[in-house]
Design a protein around this motif. Structure first.
Motif, PDB file in Angstrom:
ATOM      1  N   VAL A  60       0.922  -1.217   0.152  1.00 10.36           N
ATOM      2  CA  VAL A  60       0.099  -0.048   0.085  1.00 10.36           C
ATOM      3  C   VAL A  60       0.947   1.276  -0.128  1.00 10.36           C
ATOM      4  N   ILE A  61       2.137   1.212   0.334  1.00  7.08           N
ATOM      5  CA  ILE A  61       2.968   2.419   0.390  1.00  7.08           C
ATOM      6  C   ILE A  61       4.300   2.203  -0.223  1.00  7.08           C
ATOM      7  N   ALA A  85       3.056  -1.244  -7.627  1.00  7.18           N
ATOM      8  CA  ALA A  85       2.185  -1.952  -6.582  1.00  7.18           C
ATOM      9  C   ALA A  85       0.775  -2.096  -6.824  1.00  7.18           C
ATOM     10  N   GLN A  86       0.262  -1.066  -7.884  1.00  2.44           N
ATOM     11  CA  GLN A  86      -1.017  -1.183  -7.890  1.00  2.44           C
ATOM     12  C   GLN A  86      -1.377  -2.465  -9.104  1.00  2.44           C
ATOM     13  N   ILE A 130      -7.248  -3.154  -3.453  1.00  3.96           N
ATOM     14  CA  ILE A 130      -6.790  -1.742  -3.040  1.00  3.96           C
ATOM     15  C   ILE A 130      -6.940  -0.584  -3.881  1.00  3.96           C
ATOM     16  N   SER A 131      -7.482   0.654  -3.450  1.00  4.58           N
ATOM     17  CA  SER A 131      -8.024   1.371  -4.637  1.00  4.58           C
ATOM     18  C   SER A 131      -6.935   2.564  -4.708  1.00  4.58           C
ATOM     19  N   LEU A 173      -1.748   7.459  -5.475  1.00  2.59           N
ATOM     20  CA  LEU A 173      -2.262   6.930  -6.976  1.00  2.59           C
ATOM     21  C   LEU A 173      -3.696   6.374  -6.602  1.00  2.59           C
ATOM     22  N   LYS A 174      -4.468   7.099  -7.388  1.00  2.21           N
ATOM     23  CA  LYS A 174      -6.037   6.275  -7.532  1.00  2.21           C
ATOM     24  C   LYS A 174      -6.292   6.405  -9.133  1.00  2.21           C
TER      25      LYS A 174
END
Length: 200
Positions: free
Chosen positions: A115-116, A140-141, A151-152, A169-170
């Motif tokens: 997530v980070i 990661a995305q 995980i959005s 980042l979205k």
């Protein structure tokens, strides 16, 4: 090619990202209290790290204790990886060693649900580290999408240890907070990191 070869312009072009640069992106995040142990550790370590004036010292004496404190205070529901190979797509340059990854999972033996991503600024140049950080966030995305983690948002940080810059980042939009946070804002730094792994 690897993560460290990316500039912000290059990663934006290669992955069709839209950048949004603004102040106060994380200004509403609730502050998070450092533990007494972290407070004492930083009080002792910061002069040592600054005197040695090396990235390795800053990493070991400032950055790592901050991330470990977050993990401890969140009852080890997250995990921290340092200097780990994170090869997602070599053809696209999404490969290489990440300075730090934080996973929204207690798994310790392998990366699960990152997530980070956190990049140590070379020569204390935070802006110069943005491209590498964004490339790791994209990786990661992709990893999370492949694993069905749902995980959005992926968060990123570029830091010299004493100065911190945060990103989010979205989808294909990368938000870059133009604010810099300093160690005297440790409660805000911890708050942004804690929020990134808790708010899902």
């Amino acid at each position: 090619m690897s993560y460290s070869d990316f500039t912000l312009a290059k990663v934006k072009k290669n992955f069709d990202l839209i950048t949004v640069e603004k102040m106060n992106t994380f200004s509403q995040v609730t502050e998070f209290e450092p533990s007494p142990l972290l407070t004492e550790t930083l009080r002792y370590n910061i002069p040592l790290a600054l005197a040695s004036n090396s990235g390795k010292a800053r990493s070991e004496m400032i950055i790592a204790p901050i991330l470990i404190d977050i993990r401890r205070q969140l009852q080890e529901q997250i995990n921290l990886f340092s200097g780990i190979e994170f090869d997602i797509d070599k053809e696209c340059g999404l490969n290489g060693v990440c300075d730090f990854l934080i996973s929204q999972s207690p798994e310790q033996l392998f990366v699960n649900a990152p997530v980070i991503t956190l990049v140590e600024a070379k020569k204390e140049n935070l802006i110069g580290g943005l491209g590498q950080c964004v490339a790791e966030m994209v990786a990661a995305q992709i990893f999370n999408d492949r694993e069905g983690n749902g995980i959005s948002e992926i968060y990123g940080a570029v830091t010299s240890g004493t100065n911190w810059k945060f990103l989010r980042l979205k989808g294909n939009v990368i938000e870059i907070d133009l604010d810099e946070y300093y160690l005297n804002d440790i409660k805000k730094i911890l708050g942004i990191l804690a929020n990134a792994v808790r708010e899902r």
